[in-house]
Motif scaffolding. Structure first.
Motif, PDB file in Angstrom:
ATOM      1  N   LEU A   1       0.695  -0.857   0.410  1.00  0.00           N
ATOM      2  CA  LEU A   1       0.441   0.034  -0.349  1.00  0.00           C
ATOM      3  C   LEU A   1       0.707   1.586   0.092  1.00  0.00           C
ATOM      4  CD1 LEU A   1      -2.552  -0.965   2.778  1.00  0.00           C
ATOM      5  CD2 LEU A   1      -2.218  -1.814   0.429  1.00  0.00           C
ATOM      6  N   THR A   2       0.566   2.539  -0.245  1.00  0.00           N
ATOM      7  CA  THR A   2       0.893   3.150  -0.786  1.00  0.00           C
ATOM      8  C   THR A   2       0.473   4.580  -0.015  1.00  0.00           C
ATOM      9  OG1 THR A   2       1.368   2.577  -2.927  1.00  0.00           O
ATOM     10  CG2 THR A   2       1.984   5.373  -2.437  1.00  0.00           C
TER      11      THR A   2
ATOM     12  N   PRO B   1      10.054   0.805   1.060  1.00  0.00           N
ATOM     13  CA  PRO B   1      11.108   0.102   1.622  1.00  0.00           C
ATOM     14  C   PRO B   1      12.714   1.294   2.211  1.00  0.00           C
ATOM     15  CG  PRO B   1      11.004   0.213  -0.554  1.00  0.00           C
ATOM     16  CD  PRO B   1       9.807   0.422  -0.132  1.00  0.00           C
ATOM     17  N   THR B   2      12.902   0.356   2.572  1.00  0.00           N
ATOM     18  CA  THR B   2      14.509   1.107   2.969  1.00  0.00           C
ATOM     19  C   THR B   2      14.768   1.870   1.451  1.00  0.00           C
ATOM     20  OG1 THR B   2      14.621  -1.045   4.362  1.00  0.00           O
ATOM     21  CG2 THR B   2      17.382   0.692   3.680  1.00  0.00           C
TER      22      THR B   2
ATOM     23  N   GLN C   1      11.688   2.469  -3.589  1.00  0.00           N
ATOM     24  CA  GLN C   1      10.714   2.559  -4.815  1.00  0.00           C
ATOM     25  C   GLN C   1       9.917   3.281  -5.108  1.00  0.00           C
ATOM     26  OE1 GLN C   1      12.552   0.353  -2.956  1.00  0.00           O
ATOM     27  NE2 GLN C   1      12.952  -1.596  -3.727  1.00  0.00           N
ATOM     28  N   ARG C   2      10.046   4.586  -4.067  1.00  0.00           N
ATOM     29  CA  ARG C   2       8.448   5.178  -4.142  1.00  0.00           C
ATOM     30  C   ARG C   2       9.115   6.916  -4.182  1.00  0.00           C
ATOM     31  NH1 ARG C   2       4.129   2.492  -5.338  1.00  0.00           N
ATOM     32  NH2 ARG C   2       4.197   0.634  -3.901  1.00  0.00           N
ATOM     33  N   GLY C   3      10.355   6.451  -4.460  1.00  0.00           N
ATOM     34  CA  GLY C   3      10.697   8.170  -4.972  1.00  0.00           C
ATOM     35  C   GLY C   3      12.256   8.567  -4.191  1.00  0.00           C
TER      36      GLY C   3
ATOM     37  N   LEU D   1       7.768   7.651   0.156  1.00  0.00           N
ATOM     38  CA  LEU D   1       9.368   8.561   0.162  1.00  0.00           C
ATOM     39  C   LEU D   1       9.362   8.571   1.441  1.00  0.00           C
ATOM     40  CD1 LEU D   1       9.233  10.355  -2.688  1.00  0.00           C
ATOM     41  CD2 LEU D   1       8.314  12.151  -1.398  1.00  0.00           C
ATOM     42  N   PRO D   2      11.111   8.535   1.298  1.00  0.00           N
ATOM     43  CA  PRO D   2      11.904   9.026   1.902  1.00  0.00           C
ATOM     44  C   PRO D   2      11.699  10.056   2.757  1.00  0.00           C
ATOM     45  CG  PRO D   2      13.167   8.248   0.015  1.00  0.00           C
ATOM     46  CD  PRO D   2      11.937   8.307  -0.131  1.00  0.00           C
ATOM     47  N   ILE D   3      11.301  10.464   4.350  1.00  0.00           N
ATOM     48  CA  ILE D   3      10.920  11.142   5.055  1.00  0.00           C
ATOM     49  C   ILE D   3      13.102  11.553   5.981  1.00  0.00           C
ATOM     50  CG2 ILE D   3      10.767  12.199   6.727  1.00  0.00           C
ATOM     51  CD1 ILE D   3       8.011  10.686   6.382  1.00  0.00           C
TER      52      ILE D   3
END
Ligand SMILES: *[C@@H]1O[C@H](CO)[C@@H](O)[C@H](O)[C@H]1NC(C)=O
Ligand SMILES: *[C@@H]1O[C@H](CO)[C@@H](O)[C@H](O)[C@H]1NC(C)=O
Ligand SMILES: *[C@@H]1O[C@H](CO)[C@@H](O)[C@H](O)[C@H]1NC(C)=O
Ligand SMILES: *[C@@H]1O[C@H](CO)[C@@H](O)[C@H](O)[C@H]1NC(C)=O
Ligand SMILES: *[C@@H]1O[C@H](CO)[C@@H](O)[C@H](O)[C@H]1NC(C)=O
Ligand SMILES: *[C@@H]1O[C@H](CO)[C@@H](O)[C@H](O)[C@H]1NC(C)=O
Ligand SMILES: *[C@@H]1O[C@H](CO)[C@@H](O)[C@H](O)[C@H]1NC(C)=O
Length: 462
Positions: free
Chosen positions: A166-167, A288-289, A333-335, A253-255
């Motif tokens: 899920l995103t 993910p990481t 993978q999300r950006g 997305l990484p924070i």
């Protein structure tokens, strides 16, 4: 009848077994009329049903060729091999059942159909079932060849899908399907979780074979904080319930968070003293990481150390050229996302450089000699961080000549001009010695000046 005859040949050996079994159980045989080699039943030998749910046991039987079924033929299902307990019959006035309507004889006996159903199955229902046909006085037959064995299993958990990927911020619909096809059961669905559980829909689909699929959908938009939380679907039947929980895997997305040791909160700028050493942390929260890296300006920084979700940038013995924007970049993978910190290395002013200009332009570097009366512009320049304040002073007598980096001065005698530069880290200076060269025509010049003065006076008089 042709079909039945064919059946007879096909299953001949089984029928023989059946006959043998009839002879062994002599008690049952008493009621049979002579030899009856073609009485035959076809039903599953074993069925399983989940506790609280239902099952249909399809069944067909045939009778010997010398018999015909009347419309009054009665079918009876006995519970257990020898118990004599009626589970279901087609004539409850003659053969009352003991199951409160949970067993239903669904088949039409006169058509050779001995199907029956069990609903709200309970552990006590797990046994063999025996079919007996009673048609008027002449035909009574217990079909022993197949005695369907019913086993009752625990309730299956519902299925939930999808249960991963899920995103955060993207709406998703999750489906919970009840593992039953019982018509008329209508389970209720309950959703529980940290996500918004208001938007649900209950669905029923009736299939051609009479079975039914029940499912419920939930639509929600997961947020970051829902990651790793659970979502539970509970299916409640008449007396039983079963549930399945999934752990939401929410990708995002990484924070990034840039911090320094001992600092409070996030840092976006950092002031260091020349010679200091400093570590800067880039902590990344992602799923993910993410792959993390540091860049100085646009160039990658090699001197980093990864520890879990933290990438440390180490600045050792910093110099002026370490002043820059340092950017931490994290990608999954999300950006891709980045955060920057501006590092400023501070130091006391360097030794100033003095440039001298006269009306014609720039004079050579160094102490100078100029004709008396020259007008000069002295420029003082010194690297410093933070910005320094400038002043020009002269010695002997000590006196401030300018409070900025430029000094415009007319030279009438030898002079030492000192440019002094200062910031919070210290002070630096440089001096310029200016020697006045007296022209050989000094006297004439003086005269000329005097003359000019006289002329000025003349003009004024005129
Ligand atoms: C679905 O069923 C549950 C329980 O049976 C009920 O609480 C819920 O409101 C129903 N949802 C809809 C959209 O009807
Ligand atoms: C998810 O939860 C489990 C157990 O509750 C915990 O061990 C794990 O660290 C959590 N993961 C994240 C990313 O929060
Ligand atoms: C960054 O980390 C610091 C220290 O751990 C914390 O106080 C701060 O809230 C974090 N900032 C963000 C935006 O997560
Ligand atoms: C930065 O300055 C230091 C000392 O002043 C010097 O040793 C180093 O080579 C310089 N680095 C770069 C990248 O110019
Ligand atoms: C940081 O991200 C912004 C916008 O996403 C992008 O324009 C910029 O080039 C990135 N900076 C670096 C150093 O990658
Ligand atoms: C002028 O001479 C003095 C003493 O020799 C020296 O300290 C100073 O740096 C010189 N100034 C310039 C601008 O060269
Ligand atoms: C100029 O700097 C030197 C050290 O660099 C110091 O000794 C001297 O006193 C300074 N002169 C003035 C006038 O500030």
């Amino acid at each position: 009848m042709g079909v039945r005859r064919y059946w007879f040949y096909w299953e001949y050996h089984i029928i023989l077994l059946s006959i043998l079994s009839l002879h062994w159980k002599g008690r049952n045989c008493e009621e049979q009329t002579e030899l009856v080699p073609v009485f035959k039943i076809e039903a599953p030998a074993e069925v399983t049903v989940q506790r609280g749910l239902c099952v249909i046991i399809p069944c067909n039987f045939i009778i010997g060729p010398d018999y015909t079924l009347t419309k009054d033929a009665i079918g009876i299902w006995y519970k257990g091999r020898e118990s004599g307990i009626v589970a279901a019959s087609t004539d409850s006035s003659q053969f009352p059942d003991t199951t409160n309507g949970c067993f239903i004889f669904t088949g039409k006996v006169s058509a050779g159909d001995c199907s029956f159903s069990i609903s709200d199955a309970q552990p006590g229902d797990a046994t063999h079932y025996q079919f007996r046909l009673v048609d008027e006085d002449s035909l009574k037959f217990s079909y022993l060849h197949i005695q369907p064995s019913v086993s009752v299993t625990g309730l299956k958990e519902p299925d939930i899908s999808p249960n991963n990927d899920l995103t955060a911020g993207e709406e998703v619909t999750v489906t919970c399907t009840a593992p039953t096809h019982c018509p008329g059961l209508s389970p209720t669905f309950t959703w529980e979780g940290s996500v918004n559980t208001e938007n649900t829909q209950n669905n029923t689909l009736r299939h051609q074979d009479g079975t039914v699929t029940y499912w419920s959908t939930i639509t929600f938009t997961p947020s970051l904080s829902d990651h790793n939380s659970s979502l539970t679907c509970t299916v409640t039947y008449k007396h039983e319930s079963a549930k399945t929980s999934i752990t939401l895997n929410i990708e995002y997305l990484p924070i990034l968070n840039i911090t320094v040791p001992g600092g409070t909160g996030e840092s976006s700028s950092l002031f260091l003293r020349e010679g200091d050493s400093q570590e800067i942390y880039c902590k990344v929260n992602s799923n993910p990481t993410a792959k993390i890296s540091w860049t100085k300006g646009k160039s990658p920084v090699e001197n980093t150390k990864q520890n879990g979700h933290k990438l440390t940038l180490s600045l050792w013995n910093v110099a002026e050229n370490d002043t820059d924007i340092y950017t931490c970049t994290a990608q999954n993978q999300r950006g891709i996302n980045n955060h920057s910190i501006s590092v400023s290395v501070e130091y006391a002013p360097r030794q100033p450089k003095i440039s001298v200009y006269n009306l014609e332009g720039c004079l050579p570097v160094g102490n100078i000699s100029v004709p008396d009366g020259s007008t000069l512009s002295l420029h003082c320049n010194a690297n410093s961080n933070p910005q320094a304040s400038f002043s020009w002073i002269q010695t002997d007598p000590l006196k401030q000549l300018s409070d900025n980096d430029v000094l415009n001065i007319q030279i009438t005698h030898n002079i030492v001009c000192i440019c002094q530069v200062e910031n919070k880290y210290g002070l630096s200076n440089n001096s310029l010695i200016i020697i006045v060269t007296r022209r050989r025509s000094y006297r004439r010049t003086k005269l000329l000046k005097r003359c000019l003065k006289v002329m000025e006076m003349c003009f004024i008089i005129i």
